[in-house]
Design a protein around this motif. Structure first.
Motif, mmCIF file in Angstrom:
data_model
loop_
_atom_site.group_PDB
_atom_site.id
_atom_site.type_symbol
_atom_site.label_atom_id
_atom_site.label_comp_id
_atom_site.label_asym_id
_atom_site.label_seq_id
_atom_site.Cartn_x
_atom_site.Cartn_y
_atom_site.Cartn_z
ATOM 1 N N LEU A 113 0.828 -1.217 0.000
ATOM 2 C CA LEU A 113 0.000 0.000 0.000
ATOM 3 C C LEU A 113 0.856 1.258 0.000
ATOM 4 O O LEU A 113 0.526 2.245 -0.651
ATOM 5 N N LYS A 137 -9.252 -2.998 7.990
ATOM 6 C CA LYS A 137 -9.279 -2.065 6.851
ATOM 7 C C LYS A 137 -7.919 -2.033 6.137
ATOM 8 O O LYS A 137 -7.836 -2.116 4.910
ATOM 9 N N MET A 138 -6.833 -1.950 6.928
ATOM 10 C CA MET A 138 -5.484 -1.937 6.326
ATOM 11 C C MET A 138 -5.228 -3.210 5.533
ATOM 12 O O MET A 138 -4.706 -3.178 4.424
ATOM 13 N N ASP A 140 -7.406 -5.324 4.331
ATOM 14 C CA ASP A 140 -8.282 -5.447 3.171
ATOM 15 C C ASP A 140 -7.720 -4.647 1.991
ATOM 16 O O ASP A 140 -7.716 -5.116 0.848
ATOM 17 N N GLU A 141 -7.232 -3.454 2.272
ATOM 18 C CA GLU A 141 -6.673 -2.619 1.200
ATOM 19 C C GLU A 141 -5.407 -3.253 0.622
ATOM 20 O O GLU A 141 -5.199 -3.282 -0.591
ATOM 21 N N ALA A 142 -4.555 -3.776 1.498
ATOM 22 C CA ALA A 142 -3.316 -4.412 1.019
ATOM 23 C C ALA A 142 -3.651 -5.681 0.229
ATOM 24 O O ALA A 142 -3.070 -5.933 -0.835
ATOM 25 N N GLU A 144 -6.282 -6.384 -1.426
ATOM 26 C CA GLU A 144 -6.885 -6.049 -2.727
ATOM 27 C C GLU A 144 -5.773 -5.857 -3.775
ATOM 28 O O GLU A 144 -5.850 -6.384 -4.886
ATOM 29 N N ILE A 145 -4.739 -5.144 -3.383
ATOM 30 C CA ILE A 145 -3.616 -4.900 -4.299
ATOM 31 C C ILE A 145 -2.876 -6.215 -4.587
ATOM 32 O O ILE A 145 -2.565 -6.538 -5.731
#
Ligand code: 4NP
Length: 155
Positions: A113, A137-138, A140-142, A144-145
């Motif tokens: 991220l 949240k962190m 999930d964002e990582a 996704e990438i």
């Protein structure tokens, strides 16, 4: 052969079980295997922390079936990618690497991220419940990438 990804934290009950569940939910099961482990041995055979189970459930994921295990040197051969949650995990895991190839498999997950910033996923174990929402949240964002990259690279 499926691509194998290992998520690592200290206890394998809070952060890496979430990371495992979240990434697995974003990847096709036929081509990818996701597992998790802890650098410590306190929680071998234990279920994830209740607060991780609850935040996963709130977000539609079930991680109840996971059981804690300790990271072992053979994981370097077994897994293609090893994501660690914080800088202390990075030191502990890379310390066990016997070859540069093994060491190169290890990445700090939030560098996906925030490239090169070496940011930790904070350990929520001793903190408030909203720490788990923040960690979710962190991760999930990582994830996704990571999932987009892996699907592109391996299919
Ligand atoms: P985790 O959190 O590394 O995210 O699983 C921890 C859980 C338990 C302990 C440390 C960290 N412990 O010391 O028992």
């Amino acid at each position: 052969m499926p691509v194998k990804i290992l998520m690592v934290c200290l206890g394998n009950i809070c952060r890496s079980p979430l990371a495992e569940g979240i990434l697995a939910s974003k990847l096709p099961k036929e081509n990818f295997i996701v597992d998790s482990a802890g650098t410590g041995s306190w929680h071998i055979g234990h279920s994830p922390d209740k607060r991780s189970i609850a935040v996963a459930k709130k977000n539609g994921l079930c991680i109840d079936q996971q059981k804690g295990r300790q990271f072992k040197t053979s994981d370097f051969d077994e897994f293609d990618y090893i994501y660690v949650m914080d800088n202390s995990n990075y030191r502990d895991v890379t310390h066990l690497a016997k070859t540069p190839e093994h060491k190169n498999k290890v990445c700090l997950i939030l560098n996906e991220l925030f490239p090169d910033e070496n940011v930790d996923v904070p350990d929520p174990y001793y903190g408030a419940v909203d720490g788990f929402d923040n960690v979710y949240k962190m991760l999930d964002e990582a994830a996704e990438i990571i999932s987009k990259k892996l699907i592109k690279k391996h299919s």
